[in-house]
Enzyme design. Structure first.
Site, PDB file in Angstrom:
ATOM      1  N   TRP A   7     -27.325  -0.563   3.629  1.00  8.19           N
ATOM      2  CA  TRP A   7     -27.897  -0.176   2.349  1.00  8.19           C
ATOM      3  C   TRP A   7     -27.596   1.258   1.999  1.00  8.19           C
ATOM      4  O   TRP A   7     -26.745   1.896   2.620  1.00  8.19           O
ATOM      5  CB  TRP A   7     -29.402  -0.501   2.386  1.00  8.19           C
ATOM      6  N   ASN A  47     -25.654  -2.993  -7.274  1.00 12.40           N
ATOM      7  CA  ASN A  47     -26.810  -2.159  -7.598  1.00 12.40           C
ATOM      8  C   ASN A  47     -26.501  -0.698  -7.272  1.00 12.40           C
ATOM      9  O   ASN A  47     -25.514  -0.175  -7.806  1.00 12.40           O
ATOM     10  CB  ASN A  47     -28.134  -2.707  -7.042  1.00 12.40           C
ATOM     11  N   ASP A  48     -27.302  -0.047  -6.446  1.00 10.83           N
ATOM     12  CA  ASP A  48     -27.267   1.411  -6.347  1.00 10.83           C
ATOM     13  C   ASP A  48     -25.874   2.038  -6.184  1.00 10.83           C
ATOM     14  O   ASP A  48     -25.072   1.576  -5.369  1.00 10.83           O
ATOM     15  CB  ASP A  48     -28.046   1.882  -5.109  1.00 10.83           C
TER      16      ASP A  48
END
Ligand SMILES: *[C@@H]1O[C@H](CO)[C@@H](O)[C@H](O)[C@H]1NC(C)=O
Ligand SMILES: *[C@@H]1O[C@H](CO)[C@@H](O)[C@H](O)[C@H]1NC(C)=O
Ligand SMILES: *[C@@H]1O[C@H](CO)[C@@H](O)[C@H](O)[C@H]1NC(C)=O
Ligand SMILES: *[C@@H]1O[C@H](CO)[C@@H](O)[C@H](O)[C@H]1NC(C)=O
Ligand SMILES: *[C@@H]1O[C@H](CO)[C@@H](O)[C@H](O)[C@H]1NC(C)=O
Ligand SMILES: *[C@@H]1O[C@H](CO)[C@@H](O)[C@H](O)[C@H]1NC(C)=O
Ligand SMILES: *[C@@H]1O[C@H](CO)[C@@H](O)[C@H](O)[C@H]1NC(C)=O
Length: 586
Positions: free
Chosen positions: A129, A69-70
Site C-alpha cells: 500500500w 487510487n492513491d
C-alpha cells in the site's frame, strides 16, 4: 491509503456471490433490490450506456484500464518525474493492489512502465500500500511503503532502485531486512498503521518519517528516527496527534515560506520564517493544519487547533483524497497530487473497465497570511491549450447567461475574473454554515438570487439546461471582512440515475480593500471538472457523467443570478488537446 472495502464494493461482492451460490437466500433479498436498481436504468430510452470512452479523461492521469487510487511516492529524479499509484492490474474495483509506475518529463504526458512493487515477501504478501519516496544522501532514492504481512498487520517496508543508472528506475528491490517498522507499542492498532511520509532531517542530523496511525483510539502521526534510513526507532511522542478523530491516512508533512510560491526541500536546511504544514486524509477528504515544527520538542505545533474537525481547512472541497506532495528540484516548487474516484456505481465501473483518476498536479504554497494554502495547476498543463477565445469588458446583470463559444467545451481551460460593482447589497454571513457548507450550497444554489452572487460558470450543459454543472460564488458580509462561498453543484450534472451528485462547497475570506475581483479557473476534462477559486484559495474537484456528453455537444456559460451586476474584465477559454497519458509503454 484508502484500503478499506467501501460499502458499495461489498454490495457488488454480494451480487457476484449470489449469482453462483444458490444457498445465500438471506443475502439475496437485499441484493435483488440493488441489482434491479442498477440494471433497470440502461433500458431507459433517454440514458445511453455509461460504457463510453467519451467519459474517459483526455489529460488527467489514469492508466489505460482498471482501478487506481492513491498517488504514491511522487518524485523528480535525474530529469524524470515519477508517479506511482495504487493499481489493481486485474480489474476496476479495489483489490490485488500493486504499485503502478509511470514516468514523465513534463508532468502531463506519461509513459507507462511495469509495476514497481508487487506482493512478494512475507511483510507485504497481503498488501503493498501507500508510501513515499525520499532522495537520500548521495542522490539515492528510497521508497518506504506500507505492507500487510502474513498476519495482516500493517508494517513499513523499504525498496531501492535496482539500477540507479536506469533513467526510468524500472526495477525496485526489497532488501532482506524488511519490514523496517512493526506495529509495536502500547495502544497502537496494528490494522491502522500506514502511509509513511517522505523523510526529513531534524536538527540532530537524523532522518525522520511520520506514519499515520490509530493510537489509543485517537489519530496520530507517529514519529520515527533513523541514522541510515533503514534502522528506525520510534520517538516516544507523536509528531502530532488529535482526539478529534480516530485515524489519519496519508499524512503529508512539508515546509512553506509564507507568500512565497517557491517550494522547500524538507530535507534541506529550512529558512527562517518558514511554516510547516501537516496534511491528513479523513472523512473522505484531505485536511491540513499550518503551524511550526518545534525543533526542541520535535513536534508539530498547529497555529490554531479546532476541536471540531468539520472546520479544518481542506486541500480541496470536492472529490479529492490521499494526496501527496513532493519537492520538484527541477523548478524549485512543491507539487501536490490527489486521487479522485468515480461517482457512478461500482457496477458501472465494472462495465466501463476503469475507475479513478488523479487530479492535475498543482503547485502548492502558503498565502502571505500564513493561514491558507494556495494551489494552481502546474504551468505545463498550459501546453495543451489550443484554440483560444477571449472577451473583455463584459457586464453580467441579474439573469444574464453569456454563451462561451468557439472552443471544445468538453476539454477546456477557462479563466474568468469577476469584478464586483457594489458590495453594499452583500447578504449577512452566518458562521453556522461552516459546519455543513454542502447543505448551504444546496439551499442557496445558483437559482437563488442573492445580494452579491451567485455568479460563475455553467459547464457541460445540454441545450435545454436539463443537464448542467454550475461552479459559482456568493459574497457575504461578515463582521469586519467578507466571506466568499464557492460551490460546485452537481445535482443537475446528469440525467443518469445512481450517481453521487452533491453540491460541494467551501468558504474563503475576501479583502475588499486589497481586491475587487474574484477569479475562477476551471479545467474541464470530459467527466472531470476541476475548479480553482480566488487565485487558488479554494479548489473543488468533481466528477460528472452528463448524458449529453455522449449524445451531442455541451455548452458553457458565464452567468450572474445576483441582484447586483458583476463585471467581467477578462474571460479567456481554451480548447485542451489530448495528452499522451500512459498510452505508450516504456
Ligand atoms: C491477476 O490475475 C491472475 C490470474 O488470475 C493472477 O495470476 C495474478 O496473480 C493476479 N494479479 C494480482 C496482482 O493479483
Ligand atoms: C543499468 O542501467 C544502465 C542504463 O540503462 C545500463 O547501461 C546498465 O547495463 C544497467 N546495469 C545493469 C547491471 O543492468
Ligand atoms: C538501530 O538504532 C538503534 C538506535 O540508534 C541502535 O541502538 C541499534 O544498535 C541499531 N541497530 C542496528 C542493527 O544497527
Ligand atoms: C482532546 O484534546 C484536547 C486538546 O487538543 C484536550 O483539551 C481535550 O481534553 C482532549 N479530550 C479528551 C477526551 O481527551
Ligand atoms: C522565495 O523563496 C526562495 C527559496 O527559499 C528564495 O530563493 C526567494 O528569494 C524567495 N523569494 C522571495 C520573494 O522572498
Ligand atoms: C468515492 O465515491 C463515493 C461515491 O460513489 C463517495 O461516497 C466517496 O466519498 C468517494 N471518495 C472516496 C475517498 O472514497
Ligand atoms: C438563475 O435563476 C433562475 C431563476 O431562479 C433559474 O431559472 C436559472 O436556472 C438560474 N441560472 C443558473 C445558471 O442556474
Amino acid at each position: 491509503m484508502a484500503l478499506v472495502l467501501r460499502p458499495w464494493a461489498f454490495l457488488l461482492f454480494l451480487v457476484l456471490v449470489s449469482y453462483d451460490e444458490s444457498g445465500l437466500q438471506s443475502r439475496r433479498n437485499g441484493v435483488a433490490q440493488a441489482t434491479q436498481r442498477v440494471f433497470l436504468y440502461p433500458q431507459s430510452p433517454k440514458v445511453s450506456s455509461i460504457v463510453s470512452t467519451k467519459y474517459r479523461t483526455a489529460y488527467h492521469f489514469q492508466p489505460p484500464k482498471n482501478w487506481i487510487n492513491d498517488p504514491n511516492g511522487p518524485m523528480y529524479y535525474n530529469g524524470i518525474y515519477h508517479q506511482f499509484y495504487q493499481y489493481n492490474p486485474n480489474g476496476s474495483l479495489w483489490g490485488n493492489i500493486v504499485w503502478g509506475h509511470s514516468v514523465s518529463t513534463d508532468l502531463i504526458n506519461w509513459i507507462r512502465l511495469e509495476p514497481a512493487i508487487e506482493r512478494t515477501i512475507p511483510s507485504d504478501i497481503n498488501g503493498c500500500w501507500t508510501g513515499s519516496a525520499t532522495i537520500l544522501k548521495g542522490n539515492r532514492p528510497a521508497i518506504i511503503y506500507t505492507g500487510a504481512d502474513t498476519e495482516k498487520r500493517q508494517v513499513q517496508n523499504i525498496v531501492f532502485p535496482k539500477n540507479v543508472s536506469d533513467p526510468y528506475l524500472r526495477e525496485w528491490i526489497k532488501p532482506d531486512n524488511n519490514p523496517l517498522i512493526q506495529p509495536i507499542g502500547q495502544g497502537l492498532n496494528s490494522g491502522q498503521f500506514r502511509d509513511p511520509t517522505t523523510g526529513w532531517i531534524g536538527p540532530d542530523g537524523l532522518w525522520r518519517i511520520a506514519v499515520g496511525a490509530e493510537l489509543n483510539g485517537y489519530s496520530a502521526a507517529l514519529l520515527y528516527k533513523s541514522e541510515d534510513f533503514v534502522n528506525w526507532t520510534r520517538v516516544d511522542h507523536s509528531l502530532y496527534s488529535s482526539n478529534a478523530s480516530t485515524m489519519w491516512e496519508c499524512p503529508d508533512f512539508f515546509a512553506v515560506l509564507p507568500g512565497n510560491n517557491s517550494g522547500l526541500d524538507l530535507s534541506a536546511a529550512i529558512p527562517n520564517g518558514a511554516k510547516h504544514v501537516l496534511k491528513m486524509s479523513l472523512d473522505n477528504c484531505d485536511k491540513y493544519m499550518v503551524g511550526v515544527y518545534d525543533l526542541k520538542s520535535d513536534t508539530f505545533v498547529p497555529d490554531t487547533i479546532l476541536d471540531d474537525r468539520r472546520l479544518w481547512s481542506r486541500i480541496d472541497y470536492g472529490n479529492y483524497y490521499a494526496s501527496k506532495s513532493f519537492f520538484d528540484s527541477k523548478r524549485g516548487r512543491r507539487i501536490i497530487w490527489g486521487w479522485t474516484n468515480e461517482t457512478d456505481s461500482s457496477l458501472d465501473d465494472v462495465a466501463k473497465g476503469w475507475a479513478g483518476i488523479h487530479a492535475i498536479p498543482r503547485t502548492i504554497w502558503l498565502d502571505s497570511n500564513s493561514k491558507q494554502l494556495l494551489q494552481w495547476p502546474v504551468e505545463e498543463v498550459e501546453s495543451l491549450r489550443s484554440e483560444e477565445v477571449s472577451h473583455q469588458g463584459l457586464e453580467l446583470k441579474q439573469g444574464d447567461l453569456f454563451d462561451i463559444k468557439g472552443i471544445d467545451t468538453l476539454q477546456a481551460d477557462v479563466e474568468i475574473d469577476f469584478e464586483l460593482t457594489s458590495i453594499d447589497s452583500a447578504d449577512p454571513f452566518d458562521p453556522s454554515w461552516l459546519l455543513d457548507i454542502e447543505k448551504h450550497c444546496r439551499e442557496a444554489d445558483a437559482s437563488v438570487h442573492g445580494g452579491v452572487g451567485p455568479f460563475g460558470l455553467v459547464v457541460l450543459a445540454s441545450d435545454n439546461m436539463e443537464e448542467h454543472t454550475s461552479v459559482h460564488f456568493r459574497v457575504y458580509k461578515s463582521q469586519e471582512k467578507y466571506m466568499v462561498l464557492m460551490c460546485s453543484d452537481l445535482r443537475k450534472s446528469s440525467l443518469r440515475p445512481e450517481l453521487y451528485t452533491p453540491a460541494y462547497g467551501g468558504f474563503f475570506e475576501f479583502d475588499l480593500e486589497k481586491e475587487s475581483t474574484i477569479s475562477l479557473r476551471t479545467l474541464i476534462d470530459r467527466s472531470a471538472v476541476e475548479s480553482f477559486g480566488g487565485g487558488g484559495r479554494l479548489c473543488i474537484m468533481a466528477r460528472v457523467y452528463p448524458v449529453t456528453l455522449i449524445n451531442g455537444g455541451t455548452r458553457m456559460y458565464a452567468f450572474n443570478n445576483g441582484t447586483s451586476t458583476v463585471k467581467v474584465p477578462q474571460l479567456k477559454a481554451w480548447s485542451m488537446r489530448r495528452a499522451q497519458v500512459n498510452v505508450k509503454k516504456g
